[in-house]
Motif scaffolding. Structure first.
Motif, PDB file in Angstrom:
ATOM      1  N   GLY A 178       0.800  -1.196   0.103  1.00 50.23           N
ATOM      2  CA  GLY A 178      -0.283  -0.127  -0.096  1.00 50.23           C
ATOM      3  C   GLY A 178       0.647   1.010  -0.007  1.00 50.23           C
ATOM      4  N   LYS A 179       1.951   1.401   0.651  1.00 49.01           N
ATOM      5  CA  LYS A 179       2.789   2.482   0.703  1.00 49.01           C
ATOM      6  C   LYS A 179       3.521   2.428  -0.369  1.00 49.01           C
ATOM      7  N   ALA A 180       3.964   1.604  -1.137  1.00 47.71           N
ATOM      8  CA  ALA A 180       4.405   1.522  -2.368  1.00 47.71           C
ATOM      9  C   ALA A 180       3.704   2.097  -3.499  1.00 47.71           C
ATOM     10  N   MET A 181       2.366   1.798  -3.393  1.00 45.00           N
ATOM     11  CA  MET A 181       1.538   2.088  -4.527  1.00 45.00           C
ATOM     12  C   MET A 181       1.045   3.597  -4.231  1.00 45.00           C
ATOM     13  N   GLY A 182       1.119   4.162  -2.720  1.00 39.67           N
ATOM     14  CA  GLY A 182       0.883   5.359  -2.517  1.00 39.67           C
ATOM     15  C   GLY A 182       2.016   6.331  -3.128  1.00 39.67           C
ATOM     16  N   ALA A 183       3.262   5.677  -3.019  1.00 41.37           N
ATOM     17  CA  ALA A 183       4.381   6.466  -3.423  1.00 41.37           C
ATOM     18  C   ALA A 183       4.503   6.603  -5.034  1.00 41.37           C
TER      19      ALA A 183
ATOM     20  N   ILE B  15      -1.890  -7.488  -9.387  1.00 43.47           N
ATOM     21  CA  ILE B  15      -2.596  -7.886  -8.045  1.00 43.47           C
ATOM     22  C   ILE B  15      -2.614  -7.084  -6.904  1.00 43.47           C
ATOM     23  N   PRO B  16      -0.886  -6.386  -6.769  1.00 42.46           N
ATOM     24  CA  PRO B  16      -0.957  -5.672  -5.752  1.00 42.46           C
ATOM     25  C   PRO B  16      -1.870  -4.364  -5.579  1.00 42.46           C
ATOM     26  N   GLU B  17      -2.168  -3.665  -6.683  1.00 48.63           N
ATOM     27  CA  GLU B  17      -3.089  -2.686  -6.805  1.00 48.63           C
ATOM     28  C   GLU B  17      -4.495  -3.175  -6.392  1.00 48.63           C
ATOM     29  N   LEU B  18      -4.612  -4.367  -7.053  1.00 48.26           N
ATOM     30  CA  LEU B  18      -6.080  -4.886  -6.495  1.00 48.26           C
ATOM     31  C   LEU B  18      -6.273  -5.171  -4.960  1.00 48.26           C
ATOM     32  N   LEU B  19      -5.354  -5.803  -4.710  1.00 47.87           N
ATOM     33  CA  LEU B  19      -5.409  -5.911  -2.996  1.00 47.87           C
ATOM     34  C   LEU B  19      -5.511  -4.503  -2.073  1.00 47.87           C
TER      35      LEU B  19
ATOM     36  N   TYR C  33     -11.357   7.655  -6.847  1.00 51.24           N
ATOM     37  CA  TYR C  33     -10.396   8.351  -7.550  1.00 51.24           C
ATOM     38  C   TYR C  33      -9.308   8.424  -6.843  1.00 51.24           C
ATOM     39  N   PRO C  34      -9.032   8.632  -5.558  1.00 48.15           N
ATOM     40  CA  PRO C  34      -7.776   8.656  -5.018  1.00 48.15           C
ATOM     41  C   PRO C  34      -6.782   7.556  -5.102  1.00 48.15           C
ATOM     42  N   VAL C  35      -7.560   6.147  -5.142  1.00 49.39           N
ATOM     43  CA  VAL C  35      -6.758   4.929  -5.343  1.00 49.39           C
ATOM     44  C   VAL C  35      -7.294   4.148  -6.398  1.00 49.39           C
ATOM     45  N   ARG C  36      -7.573   4.983  -7.612  1.00 47.16           N
ATOM     46  CA  ARG C  36      -7.901   4.177  -8.804  1.00 47.16           C
ATOM     47  C   ARG C  36      -6.774   3.508  -9.216  1.00 47.16           C
ATOM     48  N   PRO C  37      -7.033   2.417  -9.921  1.00 45.84           N
ATOM     49  CA  PRO C  37      -5.834   1.522 -10.957  1.00 45.84           C
ATOM     50  C   PRO C  37      -4.929   2.529 -11.743  1.00 45.84           C
TER      51      PRO C  37
ATOM     52  N   ILE D 192       3.228   2.290 -16.465  1.00 46.09           N
ATOM     53  CA  ILE D 192       4.427   1.599 -16.012  1.00 46.09           C
ATOM     54  C   ILE D 192       4.421   0.883 -14.541  1.00 46.09           C
ATOM     55  N   TYR D 193       3.774   1.805 -13.755  1.00 40.45           N
ATOM     56  CA  TYR D 193       3.917   1.203 -12.292  1.00 40.45           C
ATOM     57  C   TYR D 193       3.204   0.129 -12.177  1.00 40.45           C
ATOM     58  N   SER D 194       2.007  -0.179 -12.881  1.00 37.38           N
ATOM     59  CA  SER D 194       1.301  -1.494 -12.896  1.00 37.38           C
ATOM     60  C   SER D 194       2.346  -2.614 -13.285  1.00 37.38           C
ATOM     61  N   THR D 195       3.071  -2.276 -14.518  1.00 37.98           N
ATOM     62  CA  THR D 195       3.750  -3.208 -14.944  1.00 37.98           C
ATOM     63  C   THR D 195       5.225  -3.478 -14.104  1.00 37.98           C
ATOM     64  N   ILE D 196       5.676  -2.532 -13.240  1.00 40.94           N
ATOM     65  CA  ILE D 196       6.553  -2.683 -12.483  1.00 40.94           C
ATOM     66  C   ILE D 196       6.255  -3.582 -11.275  1.00 40.94           C
ATOM     67  N   PHE D 197       5.033  -3.295 -10.785  1.00 48.62           N
ATOM     68  CA  PHE D 197       4.334  -4.223  -9.685  1.00 48.62           C
ATOM     69  C   PHE D 197       4.477  -5.617 -10.078  1.00 48.62           C
ATOM     70  N   ILE D 198       3.848  -6.106 -11.358  1.00 45.48           N
ATOM     71  CA  ILE D 198       3.970  -7.252 -11.904  1.00 45.48           C
ATOM     72  C   ILE D 198       5.173  -7.969 -11.860  1.00 45.48           C
ATOM     73  N   LYS D 199       6.275  -7.238 -12.640  1.00 47.44           N
ATOM     74  CA  LYS D 199       7.474  -7.731 -12.694  1.00 47.44           C
ATOM     75  C   LYS D 199       8.303  -7.909 -11.558  1.00 47.44           C
TER      76      LYS D 199
END
Length: 238
Positions: free
Chosen positions: A44-49, A79-83, A139-143, A181-188
């Motif tokens: 969650g903190k990583a997604m926020g950053a 998946i991290p975004e989803l969770l 909106y603040p936490v949208r994918p 790219i942030y979604s892709t980076i999470f995945i990789k």
């Protein structure tokens, strides 16, 4: 200087800067997880950053509050975004709100596979987080896919919605790529760490969590539980 060469040169420089940006973001996430682990709070903190690092949408884009044609499309996410988003929903919603969301996802799933992009076009399905005023409730936490999606021509977006078909929507490629790219980076990064990590349909994955909340813990413990929500490139659910 020839105009085409100038444009190509600017595009090349943009791609170089994007590659550096991707490498740096990948390294930052890896180092952060090395230091703090891979729990949900950390993700969650990583997604926020990452969210704070997203550039503002250029003023030349046609997108504006209340314009929600793209909020009727299938959304792909990590998946991290989803969770993280699911946890935010549980924290900020009432039991009645969660029950209503579960009812919506069940009814939508009765129409077909929620991963199928054509399903969203054909039935003009609205995102369940789009309210009556066409405002995004998360909106603040949208994918990141939602943050990246934009248009230079809102009329074309409306045309695609009304006709229920894909259209080539003009956009700013570098803005879209630098946000997506942030979604892709999470995945990789999560895949390198041994997690079952791949793109999933956001609403399909959310529907699974609403029916079985223990999937969060199972995935964080290394189990491959989100395969039914996986988006596979090249098939009918691309």
């Amino acid at each position: 200087m020839d105009k085409s060469k100038e444009i190509n040169g600017a595009a090349d420089r943009g791609q170089e800067l994007l590659a550096i940006h991707v490498k740096n973001a990948h390294t930052r996430l890896s180092d952060f997880l090395d230091q703090y682990g891979t729990g949900l709070d950390v993700l969650g903190k990583a997604m926020g950053a990452f969210t704070k690092a997203v550039y503002d949408l250029p003023e030349s884009a046609a997108c504006a509050s209340g314009c929600a044609w793209c909020c009727h499309l299938r959304v792909e996410t990590s998946i991290p975004e989803l969770l993280v988003i699911y946890r935010e929903l549980l924290t900020g919603s009432t039991p009645e709100g969660i029950a209503s969301l579960k009812k919506w996802t069940r009814e939508a799933a009765s129409l077909g596979d929620l991963r199928d992009e054509d399903l969203w076009y054909q039935h003009k399905l609205p995102c369940p987080f789009l309210d009556n005023n066409k405002v995004c409730l998360i909106y603040p936490v949208r994918p990141f896919a939602c943050r990246a999606h934009h248009s230079m021509d809102a009329a074309l977006c409306q045309k695609g919605y009304e006709e229920g078909r894909r259209l080539m929507i003009p956009s700013l490629p570098l803005y879209r790529a630098s946000t997506d790219i942030y979604s892709t980076i999470f995945i990789k990064v999560m895949a390198v760490r041994g997690f079952a990590s791949f793109p999933v349909g956001f609403i399909k994955g959310l529907a699974m969590l609403l029916e079985e909340p223990t999937l969060t813990e199972a995935w964080l413990n290394g189990k491959d539980v989100f395969s039914p929500a996986r988006i596979i490139k090249g098939d009918s659910r691309e």
